[in-house]
Design a protein around this motif. Structure first.
Motif, PDB file in Angstrom:
ATOM      1  N   ALA A 335       3.778   1.941 -12.072  1.00 36.95           N
ATOM      2  CA  ALA A 335       3.463   2.409 -10.743  1.00 36.95           C
ATOM      3  C   ALA A 335       3.675   1.063  -9.907  1.00 36.95           C
ATOM      4  O   ALA A 335       4.225   1.278  -8.753  1.00 36.95           O
ATOM      5  N   ALA A 339       6.179   0.953  -6.760  1.00 33.45           N
ATOM      6  CA  ALA A 339       5.576   0.679  -5.262  1.00 33.45           C
ATOM      7  C   ALA A 339       5.991  -0.634  -5.105  1.00 33.45           C
ATOM      8  O   ALA A 339       6.632  -0.711  -3.818  1.00 33.45           O
ATOM      9  N   ARG A 346       0.787   1.796   0.542  1.00 33.78           N
ATOM     10  CA  ARG A 346       0.335   3.259  -0.317  1.00 33.78           C
ATOM     11  C   ARG A 346       0.103   3.158  -1.714  1.00 33.78           C
ATOM     12  O   ARG A 346      -0.749   3.378  -2.604  1.00 33.78           O
ATOM     13  N   GLY A 347       0.921   3.854  -2.453  1.00 34.54           N
ATOM     14  CA  GLY A 347       1.389   3.036  -3.811  1.00 34.54           C
ATOM     15  C   GLY A 347       1.333   2.021  -4.581  1.00 34.54           C
ATOM     16  O   GLY A 347       0.743   2.058  -5.489  1.00 34.54           O
ATOM     17  N   VAL A 349      -1.635   0.585  -3.265  1.00 33.51           N
ATOM     18  CA  VAL A 349      -3.011   0.323  -4.109  1.00 33.51           C
ATOM     19  C   VAL A 349      -3.367   1.581  -5.045  1.00 33.51           C
ATOM     20  O   VAL A 349      -4.361   1.682  -6.048  1.00 33.51           O
ATOM     21  N   GLU A 350      -2.583   2.752  -4.642  1.00 33.65           N
ATOM     22  CA  GLU A 350      -3.145   3.867  -6.271  1.00 33.65           C
ATOM     23  C   GLU A 350      -2.854   3.476  -7.876  1.00 33.65           C
ATOM     24  O   GLU A 350      -3.373   3.938  -8.478  1.00 33.65           O
ATOM     25  N   ALA A 351      -1.681   2.348  -7.897  1.00 37.66           N
ATOM     26  CA  ALA A 351      -1.689   1.711  -8.506  1.00 37.66           C
ATOM     27  C   ALA A 351      -2.608   0.898  -8.863  1.00 37.66           C
ATOM     28  O   ALA A 351      -3.028   0.848 -10.519  1.00 37.66           O
ATOM     29  N   HIS A 353      -5.742   1.462  -8.321  1.00 38.16           N
ATOM     30  CA  HIS A 353      -6.804   2.393  -8.905  1.00 38.16           C
ATOM     31  C   HIS A 353      -6.450   2.510  -9.936  1.00 38.16           C
ATOM     32  O   HIS A 353      -7.591   2.934 -11.195  1.00 38.16           O
ATOM     33  N   GLN A 354      -5.339   2.949 -10.269  1.00 42.47           N
ATOM     34  CA  GLN A 354      -5.133   2.903 -11.769  1.00 42.47           C
ATOM     35  C   GLN A 354      -5.374   2.888 -12.497  1.00 42.47           C
ATOM     36  O   GLN A 354      -5.448   1.993 -13.742  1.00 42.47           O
ATOM     37  N   THR A 364     -10.046   1.354   0.875  1.00 39.98           N
ATOM     38  CA  THR A 364      -8.568   0.494   0.836  1.00 39.98           C
ATOM     39  C   THR A 364      -8.378   0.777   2.034  1.00 39.98           C
ATOM     40  O   THR A 364      -6.590   0.453   2.348  1.00 39.98           O
ATOM     41  N   GLU A 368      -4.413  -0.910   2.428  1.00 39.42           N
ATOM     42  CA  GLU A 368      -3.201  -0.722   2.501  1.00 39.42           C
ATOM     43  C   GLU A 368      -2.183  -1.440   4.192  1.00 39.42           C
ATOM     44  O   GLU A 368      -1.393  -1.399   3.819  1.00 39.42           O
TER      45      GLU A 368
END
Length: 559
Positions: A335, A339, A346-347, A349-351, A353-354, A364, A368
């Motif tokens: 991810a 991203a 945003r991608g 930041v999500e990665a 988190h993952q 966040t 971002e």
């Protein structure tokens, strides 16, 4: 009894050191800002952090044991500690005076259950390495063991006498300190200290269990069995216990000894290329990698002269620190690559988190914004273009977002941290072998492979989502009937949790403000009256502590 007294004294010394510096943190970071002195706290923060790091360094060298390991561990935690601390600790060396050979000899005999002169034809009395947890000696196997193992030259790693007790004491003290820190919101909002200490404890206990290191060595050797690029020592299992590790002696030319490498007819640039490929094969292909590839653990072993020049192999030693790439981290890396390729802040930041890099309470939005700005300014540039940018522009950009990065609650999981450590050491080693080396050239093929794997998984993901959607539609009528029945019965409860929280926070703030005013009134009145009436003045000043405690330690009601 003397050992028990020594352990208690060690425990109390660690706690006294921690308590003194926690009091300093409380005074400067909590007390002073509440009474209008934040500027003083901010101006003195860097000097205080450096002073703490220097004092801890002295303590670690004096106590040895896990304290040196802790200093080295903290020096890598750029995610949770300021650079003023990590810089001071980064060159802390795990080199301590060796324990007497007689004590090491007795411990090894006790663990192996046989006189050493029956097992080894020769043992050097001087260690080739002496660290806080163990010492390493060169030796030669006795003829009967030589015949079984297929080699005679070995190295023996033996724990320091009494180190198990020291590790237990140090971990008990660190867990107590972590509990204290978890009660301070200025720390707990930034880092999960108990989890950090347990991570360090897990790694430390594995490091003092030589059976675990022997298993790592055998697993590593099995991964590269038949691979002509890599060599690893064999384990002499018959002479290995939890406190004694016997391995084949595979030392050769130190990888950073460039003169000797060239004299052997080996091109250092070729060594850099092979080393990078081997390291990234471990990370991306096998998911099990050597997490401490520093110069002391790597050798170049020359072979026969071949048609293309001198043959050679890359030799790894010391498998106490190994990392794994679980499926969850592999998915997160995929991810992150995607991203980054699509310049999606945003991608990213999500990665993160993952991958477990951000704590759950992380806000966040600013992160971002920072990542989006990075992509807008530097996205799409090649390495050559990035090198041509004025360094002052990088500094301006870093300063603009430095506060964001320092205040974000980053806390990397152990697997991610070991991965970063391995990649960092690999990049540095390869750059010393080949000044033109670029780590991204080595990573790119693996990144592309991860992206291709994502494409092949899309069909499966879509199919799973379709099945989930069909199940939801199938259950929808039953859920609607249930909801309507609840509404008709008049049992629907409506709550506004955010409004309730806001009112609670306002009420608590007012109460703490009143306490602060009472504290100031009592303190000032007591100070003024003390000259005329010492007894009453002292009483008022002491009484001011009660509202002060409420101001400082008043906490939000648990949810």
């Amino acid at each position: 009894m003397p050992d028990a007294l020594h352990d208690r004294a060690r425990y109390r010394r660690i706690l006294r050191f921690a308590a003194r510096h926690l009091l300093v943190i409380w005074w400067y970071e909590l007390f002073m800002p509440r009474f209008g002195m934040r500027g003083i706290a901010d101006r003195t923060r860097e000097a205080r952090m450096q002073s703490f790091a220097r004092r801890f360094r002295v303590l670690a060298v004096e106590l040895g044991g896990l304290m040196i390991k802790l200093g080295q561990f903290l020096s890598t935690r750029l995610d949770v500690l300021p650079p003023e601390i990590t810089r001071e600790l980064e060159d802390l060396q795990d080199e301590v005076p060796p324990a007497p050979f007689d004590a090491i000899h007795d411990l090894a005999e006790e663990d192996l259950g046989v006189p050493l002169d029956q097992v080894f034809a020769r043992i050097d009395r001087e260690p080739i390495a002496s660290a806080s947890l163990g010492q390493v000696y060169r030796a030669t196997l006795a003829p009967q063991d030589d015949a079984l193992a297929g080699f005679a030259d070995v190295v023996i790693k033996v724990q320091r006498p009494g180190i198990a007790s020291i590790v237990e004491v140090d971990l008990a003290a660190l867990r107590r300190v972590a509990f204290w820190l978890s009660r301070m919101r200025v720390v707990s909002q930034r880092v999960d200290m108990p989890a950090l200490v347990e991570e360090f404890a897990r790694a430390s206990l594995e490091e003092v269990d030589y059976l675990h290191e022997a298993q790592n060595a055998e697993r590593f050797a099995g991964i590269f069995e038949g691979d002509e690029r890599v060599r690893a020592p064999k384990v002499v299992w018959e002479r290995t216990t939890r406190r004694v590790l016997t391995l084949e002696d595979v030392t050769a030319i130190k990888i950073t000894d460039l003169d000797s490498v060239r004299e052997a007819g080996i091109d250092p640039r070729g060594v850099a290329k092979v080393f990078a490929a081997v390291m990234f094969d471990q990370v991306f292909e096998h998911g099990f990698f050597h997490a401490d590839p520093h110069p002391g653990n790597l050798f170049v072993t020359p072979g026969a002269e071949g048609p293309g020049g001198r043959e050679w192999r890359l030799t790894f030693v010391d498998f106490g620190m190994m990392g794994e790439v679980p499926d969850s981290l592999r998915d997160a890396l995929r991810a992150l690559f995607l991203a980054s390729a699509s310049r999606n802040g945003r991608g990213m930041v999500e990665a993160m988190h993952q991958a477990g890099v951000l704590l759950p309470n992380a806000d966040t939005r600013e992160l971002e914004r920072a990542l989006t700005a990075v992509f807008a300014r530097f996205g799409g540039m090649g390495v050559a273009e990035l090198r041509s940018i004025d360094p002052r522009e990088f500094r301006r950009f870093a300063l603009e977002f430095s506060d964001v990065m320092l205040t974000m609650p980053f806390q990397m999981p152990e697997s991610f941290l070991l991965l970063i450590r391995a990649v960092s050491l690999t990049s540095g080693m390869c750059s010393s072998l080949d000044p033109q080396y670029n780590v991204w050239d080595s990573v790119e093929p693996y990144a592309n492979k991860l992206v291709r794997e994502t494409a092949t998984n899309v069909v499966g993901d879509v199919a799973r989502q379709a099945v989930d959607a069909a199940g939801l539609l199938w259950r929808m009528p039953q859920r609607l009937d249930s909801v309507l029945a609840t509404v008709e019965s008049g049992k629907v409860a409506v709550t506004v949790p955010h409004m309730e929280d806001a009112i609670d926070r306002a009420e608590r703030s007012v109460r703490r403000l009143i306490s602060a005013l009472i504290f100031c009134a009592l303190l000032v009145s007591g100070a003024r009256m003390r000259a005329d009436d010492p007894g009453l003045g002292t009483f008022l000043m002491l009484a001011s502590v009660v509202p002060l405690v409420h101001v400082v330690f008043g906490r939000r009601r648990p949810r």
